[in-house]
Design an enzyme around this catalytic site. Structure first.
Site: not given
Ligand code: FAD
Length: 412
Positions: A146, A256, A400
């Site tokens: 995120s 997207e 979120e």
């Molecule tokens: C199957 C799959 C395909 C994907 N494909 C791509 C792709 O092609 N290219 C690419 O670049 N990415 C891709 N992604 C990544 C996806 O965009 C990220 O998983 C997503 O943006 C969330 O990031 P994170 O998983 O690191 O979670 P984090 O950012 O680590 O978040 C973990 C938790 O904390 C919460 N959180 C974080 N920040 C805040 C805030 N400010 N306020 C409140 N809550 C917060 C989140 O909502 C979540 O519940 C993919 C993910 C999956 C699972």
């Protein structure tokens, strides 16, 4: 200017689908039902759909719907692509196929078109539209999702290009992508202003697919973890301006998220059809289960969720398309700087993404319940729909984060 965009969107009559778009919908629907859906179980089990699906989709024009004819595209618009996203899901292509094809057409190639040079259009976009090269978008890293500004993949400037070191994870198409539209840090302590985009090519020394990831749903799409060790990337692979990559990300996110909303709208429609037909046929205690109020009410509620999601999404789509048209008529279009004209749509897109992704999980879960034990079995595809839908509130920006964006829009 902003007010003009809002008015255009609000006053538009029905969703911006013309007869031509509806014909496209039928063509996509037929293709998915005959050439895709019958193979979905096999591809899910194999953990990938065949690479030839890209060439077949390209042959039918689906990979270049919104790109100009001069580049091998169909010369259509964003609404054509919207139909593509919605109908893939509505016709039962599965989340995995939708994600693999959608990452290529919806998130990885649009920035190449918008921000790419004529040379990049020739080297990357033309073969991508023809299905000869598969594209992926690489933003997320093991330590940064995120919080995009905290990415650590570094691109050090050297004469003639950059040397890239770092890693990306969760990348859709990451395993078989021929090129990766990749976010890198060109100014390490520059925060949002230090991000640029480079196009990395699979054959570049030091570019490695470290892992194919196992996941809950989307089984037929590949999700890769990539690592870069001293990858030498020439200057001509810089996409857009150096240190302006955050704007690319923001623009790309809008489309997207809208595509994800459209996918959920299509998926909910399909689930609802399954539930209605099952409830009319399955009997218990001497009558079709649709005769029980408990079941009827579940379906009624699912129907409302699907309709609300559709209304929000089409509204956001109208706004988005109106903004694009305004921007195209006032700016240079391709390669132009991110435009404030596109910004009014962000709140609408955010609402559509937020609502539809959770609604689709809930609808899938309720429909599974309506099908009872059969819902839990593979053959109806509803358990898969539920697993596939669960990515929605996470991918492309979590729910979120969507709420944070909307909260800020409300001045909080
Ligand atoms: C199957 C799959 C395909 C994907 N494909 C791509 C792709 O092609 N290219 C690419 O670049 N990415 C891709 N992604 C990544 C996806 O965009 C990220 O998983 C997503 O943006 C969330 O990031 P994170 O998983 O690191 O979670 P984090 O950012 O680590 O978040 C973990 C938790 O904390 C919460 N959180 C974080 N920040 C805040 C805030 N400010 N306020 C409140 N809550 C917060 C989140 O909502 C979540 O519940 C993919 C993910 C999956 C699972």
């Amino acid at each position: 200017m902003t007010a003009v965009v809002r008015d255009t969107g609000e006053r538009a009559t029905l969703p911006p689908f013309t007869d031509e778009h509806e014909q496209l919908r039928e063509t996509i629907d037929r293709w998915v039902r005959t050439e895709v859906a019958p193979h979905v179980d096999e591809w899910e089990a194999a953990r990938e759909f065949p690479r030839e699906l890209y060439t077949r989709a390209a042959e039918l024009g689906f990979l270049g719907l919104k790109y100009p004819v001069e580049l091998g595209g169909q010369g259509g618009d964003y609404v054509h692509d919207a139909v593509w996203a919605e109908q893939l899901a509505a016709a039962g292509a599965s989340g995995g196929v939708g994600a693999g094809l959608g990452a290529h057409t919806g998130i990885a190639t649009p920035p190449v078109y918008r921000f790419g040079s004529p040379d990049q259009h020739e080297r990357f976009l033309r073969p991508a539209i023809a299905g000869r090269k598969i594209a992926a978008l690489g933003i997320t890293e093991p330590g940064a999702g995120s919080d995009v500004a905290s990415i650590r993949t570094e691109a050090r400037k050297v004469p003639g290009g950059y040397v890239v070191n770092g890693a990306k994870t969760f990348i859709t198409n990451g395993v078989r992508a021929d090129f990766l539209v990749c976010a890198v840090k060109t100014t390490p302590d520059g925060g949002h202003q230090g991000i640029s985009f480079l196009i990395l090519e699979r054959e570049m020394p030091g570019y490695e697919v470290s892992r194919k990831l196992e996941k809950m749903g989307w089984h037929s799409s590949d999700t890769g973890e990539l690592s870069f060790s001293d990858v030498e990337v020439p200057d001509e692979n810089l996409l857009g301006e150096e240190n302006r990559g955050f704007y690319l990300i923001m623009e790309n996110f809008a489309w997207e998220r809208l595509l994800m909303a459209l996918g959920a709208v299509g998926a909910m429609r399909r689930l609802l059809d399954i539930a209605i037909s099952y409830a009319g046929e399955r009997e218990a205690f001497g009558r079709p289960i649709g005769g029980f109020q408990a079941i009827r009410h579940k379906i009624a509620e699912a129907g409302v969720k699907a309709e609300v999601g559709r209304a929000l999404t089409y509204h956001a789509l109208r706004r988005f398309v109106a903004g694009e048209k305004q921007a195209a008529s006032t700016a240079a279009g391709v390669g132009s700087a991110p435009s404030a004209l596109r910004l009014p749509t962000i709140a609408d897109v955010t609402k559509a993404k937020l609502y539809t992704q959770r609604a689709c999980v809930e609808v899938a879960d309720e429909v599974l319940q309506i099908l009872g034990g059969y819902g839990y079995m593979r053959e109806y595809g509803v358990e898969r729909a539920l697993r596939d839908a669960r990515l929605g509130p996470i991918g492309g920006g979590t729910e979120e984060v969507m709420k944070e964006i909307l909260g800020r829009q409300l001045g909080l």
